[in-house]
Design a protein around this motif. Structure first.
Motif, PDB file in Angstrom:
ATOM      1  N   TRP A 175     -10.369  -3.506   0.522  1.00 26.48           N
ATOM      2  CA  TRP A 175      -9.762  -2.616   1.502  1.00 26.48           C
ATOM      3  C   TRP A 175     -10.411  -2.895   2.854  1.00 26.48           C
ATOM      4  N   CYS A 210      -4.817  -3.362   2.243  1.00 24.63           N
ATOM      5  CA  CYS A 210      -5.395  -3.996   1.067  1.00 24.63           C
ATOM      6  C   CYS A 210      -5.259  -5.508   1.256  1.00 24.63           C
ATOM      7  N   CYS A 250      -2.614   0.229  -3.986  1.00 27.39           N
ATOM      8  CA  CYS A 250      -2.114  -1.078  -3.571  1.00 27.39           C
ATOM      9  C   CYS A 250      -1.520  -1.753  -4.802  1.00 27.39           C
ATOM     10  N   GLU A 300       0.830  -1.195   0.000  1.00 27.26           N
ATOM     11  CA  GLU A 300       0.000   0.000   0.000  1.00 27.26           C
ATOM     12  C   GLU A 300       0.865   1.245   0.000  1.00 27.26           C
ATOM     13  N   ARG A 319      -9.566  -0.153 -10.123  1.00 26.67           N
ATOM     14  CA  ARG A 319      -8.368  -0.961 -10.349  1.00 26.67           C
ATOM     15  C   ARG A 319      -7.879  -0.773 -11.773  1.00 26.67           C
TER      16      ARG A 319
END
Lengths: 110, 117
Positions: free
Chosen positions: B35, B95, B21, B5, B71
């Motif tokens: 998370w 994460c 992350c 992270e 993401r």
């Protein structure tokens, strides 16, 4: 208030056995797999049990999990001082569409 | 497997922060990612999750509408954009990789977010 209920603390002597309970409902524990985590202060949480009663490789068989209805139990035998930590149950909640953890249980090895 | 992270720090109430992350050692796009946070003196709290494809995402009630998870599978990374931060968001944010049965099998080392004036 957590969706999952755990006792705040448990204690036992070295070498003894302890159990930690985690109570939920049909929207979470009753219909999903539960996992357990060990968390020592200042470290990363560690997966102890998954699918209610399975141990990842490297986790000793002193740790066990069981499930009955909407409750699960973590068992630890042959307690060691190194087992002193916070323990959490975790599961997906279908009603909330969210992950949930129990409030955590602090284990003291006297 | 490694999760790292970054992005934590001190921010004023009402401010924003973006956590990252970075993942390595596994096929990132195959896994849902999460998370989880721990406020000082409190227990673990699940915050958010995102599917491997990035199509599905979920939030805890406490952060919904303020936090956004995303993401980038090309970069093997996922993120948490945190807006309208409050003092109660102060926590170590972890994460975690979600395995087949929804357990979190690998965790990052955590990054501290402090919301204070």
């Amino acid at each position: 208030q957590s969706v999952l209920t755990q006792p705040p603390s448990v204690s036992a002597a070295p070498g003894q056995k302890v159990t930690i309970s985690c109570s939920g409902s049909s929207s979470n524990i009753g219909n999903n797999y539960v996992s357990w985590y060990q968390h020592l202060p200042g470290t990363t949480p560690k997966l102890l049990i998954y699918e209610n009663n399975k141990r990842p490789s490297g986790i000793p068989d002193r740790f066990s999990g069981s499930k009955s209805g909407t409750s699960v139990t973590l068992g630890i035998t042959g307690l060691q001082t190194g087992d002193e930590a916070d323990y959490y149950c975790g599961v997906w909640d279908n009603s909330l569409s969210a992950g949930v953890f129990g409030g955590g249980t602090k284990l003291t090895v006297l | 497997v490694q999760l790292v992270e970054s992005g934590g720090g001190l921010v004023k109430p009402g401010g924003s922060l973006r956590l990252s992350c970075a993942a390595s050692g596994f096929t990132f796009s195959y896994y849902n990612m999460n998370w989880v946070r721990q406020a000082p003196g409190k227990g673990l709290e699940w915050v958010s999750s995102i599917s491997g494809s990035g199509i599905y995402f979920y939030y805890a009630d406490s952060v919904r509408g303020r936090f956004t998870i995303s993401r980038d599978n090309a970069k093997n990374s996922f993120y948490l954009q945190m807006n309208s931060l409050r003092a109660e968001d102060t926590a170590v944010y972890y994460c975690a990789r979600e395995a087949d049965s929804e357990e979190f099998d690998y965790w990052g080392q955590g990054t501290l977010v402090t919301v204070s004036s």
